[in-house]
Enzyme design. Structure first.
Site, mmCIF file in Angstrom:
data_model
loop_
_atom_site.group_PDB
_atom_site.id
_atom_site.type_symbol
_atom_site.label_atom_id
_atom_site.label_comp_id
_atom_site.label_asym_id
_atom_site.label_seq_id
_atom_site.Cartn_x
_atom_site.Cartn_y
_atom_site.Cartn_z
ATOM 1 N N ARG A 190 4.162 7.409 16.768
ATOM 2 C CA ARG A 190 5.315 6.876 17.469
ATOM 3 C C ARG A 190 5.553 5.445 17.028
ATOM 4 N NH1 ARG A 190 7.345 10.812 18.373
ATOM 5 N NH2 ARG A 190 8.185 11.711 20.278
ATOM 6 N N GLU A 246 15.158 3.892 15.696
ATOM 7 C CA GLU A 246 15.505 4.902 14.699
ATOM 8 C C GLU A 246 16.984 5.263 14.821
ATOM 9 O OE1 GLU A 246 12.733 8.126 15.275
ATOM 10 O OE2 GLU A 246 11.050 6.952 14.509
ATOM 11 N N HIS A 273 10.874 9.903 10.043
ATOM 12 C CA HIS A 273 10.424 10.700 11.195
ATOM 13 C C HIS A 273 10.499 12.201 10.881
ATOM 14 C CE1 HIS A 273 9.954 10.503 15.832
ATOM 15 N NE2 HIS A 273 9.315 11.551 15.341
#
Length: 321
Positions: A234, A263, A282
């Site tokens: 994370r 993000e 990601h």
């Protein structure tokens, strides 16, 4: 028939899922950016399925009373106000097992790519250079290195399994691990001890108030000279500015990040200009099978929970994080 509200973009292959579950579930898909949007989408629904969509206390308060469960199509719960959901009597289910192999593979790929200077060499060749091997720094043999794992759950253990035959030792730090069940792994007494020993360090923790910023400037300074750091868990676990500084100063031989505080990554992020940094957007979780697995499991769990079953693929979250 269960009524399932699905936030837009949460599940892949939705048309196929509609066909498979047509006889048992009415699937409604829509935007939930604002609490009012969520209230409209979930009106009369038994369950809500979300991905990384923020669910604040205001969103949870807007849920119709018919909603019994929020299913997180993924692992992390930092985007959901779990405490607010519990206060309202709404269960929260996540899917911690859906992509263990994929994330472990991605972490290992990033660790080894940084250790072997793969990206640096690739860029050199593309630029027309043909540098001698020592030009980007010493590369010690992997069997002389210690792997340090911050977090030793499903994915941490999978990373250890993959790299244990190749490294000198595996050190782990996890408050939930007592070191009794896995003799080949050394349980560090503290995070500081693990960092001092770790040549290759990979972070595998959830993002909570307790773990946010767990690797900052002080912790990065504890790493051995030439260490490599990877975070596929994370954004927010690793201080991005401090990491950029450590790379610029040459204290780290390399780092790799798949997850970010914001993000998509901001145009002004110091990570963009940091040297010897490998980044991916990601995607550590992704494979064709994991994507379809996540969608199917999340929907099956939403239907099962709404129908009274607790035989789930995922986990019912017991406490707010």
């Amino acid at each position: 028939m269960s009524r399932i509200a699905i936030a837009s973009g949460s599940l892949s292959n939705l048309d196929a899922l509609r066909r498979v579950f047509a006889s048992v579930a009415d699937l409604r898909v829509g935007d939930i950016a604002e609490p009012a949007d969520l209230a409209d989408l979930a009106d009369g629904a038994d369950a809500l399925v979300v991905s990384l969509h923020p669910l604040t206390a205001a969103h949870v308060a807007a849920l119709p009373r018919s909603v019994q469960v929020i299913v997180r199509a993924g692992v992390g719960l930092d985007s959901i106000d779990v405490g607010a959901a519990h206060e309202r009597g709404v269960a929260v289910v996540n899917q911690p097992a859906y992509a263990v192999a994929e994330v472990a593979d991605h972490a290992v790929a990033m660790l080894l790519a940084c250790h072997r200077n793969v990206v640096t060499y690739d860029r050199a060749v593309r630029s027309g250079a043909w540098p001698p091997a020592p030009s980007v720094g010493e590369i010690p043999p992997t069997d002389e290195l210690t792997l340090g794992l911050i977090g030793y759950g499903r994915i941490g253990r999978a990373v250890a399994d993959r790299l244990r035959p190749s490294v000198r030792a595996v050190h782990v730090f996890d408050l939930a691990y007592d070191g009794a069940a896995d003799a080949p792994v050394v349980a560090a007494d503290s995070l500081d001890d693990l960092l001092r020993a770790g040549d290759l360090v990979s972070v595998h923790l959830p993002l909570t108030t307790r773990t946010r910023g767990i690797v900052g400037a002080r912790e990065l300074d504890l790493l051995p000279a030439g260490a490599v750091l990877v975070n596929v868990s994370r954004g927010g676990l690793v201080d991005e500015a401090a990491l950029a500084d450590a790379l610029t100063a040459g204290r780290l031989r390399g780092a790799a990040i798949d997850v970010f505080e914001t993000e998509p990554l901001g145009a002004d992020s110091p990570l963009r200009s940091a040297p010897r940094l490998l980044m991916s957007p990601h995607v550590a979780w992704y494979s064709t099978r994991s994507a379809s697995r996540l969608a199917r499991w999340s929907l099956e769990d939403a239907i099962a929970y709404a129908s009274g079953s607790r035989d789930l693929h995922g986990v019912v979250v017991k406490e707010a994080t």
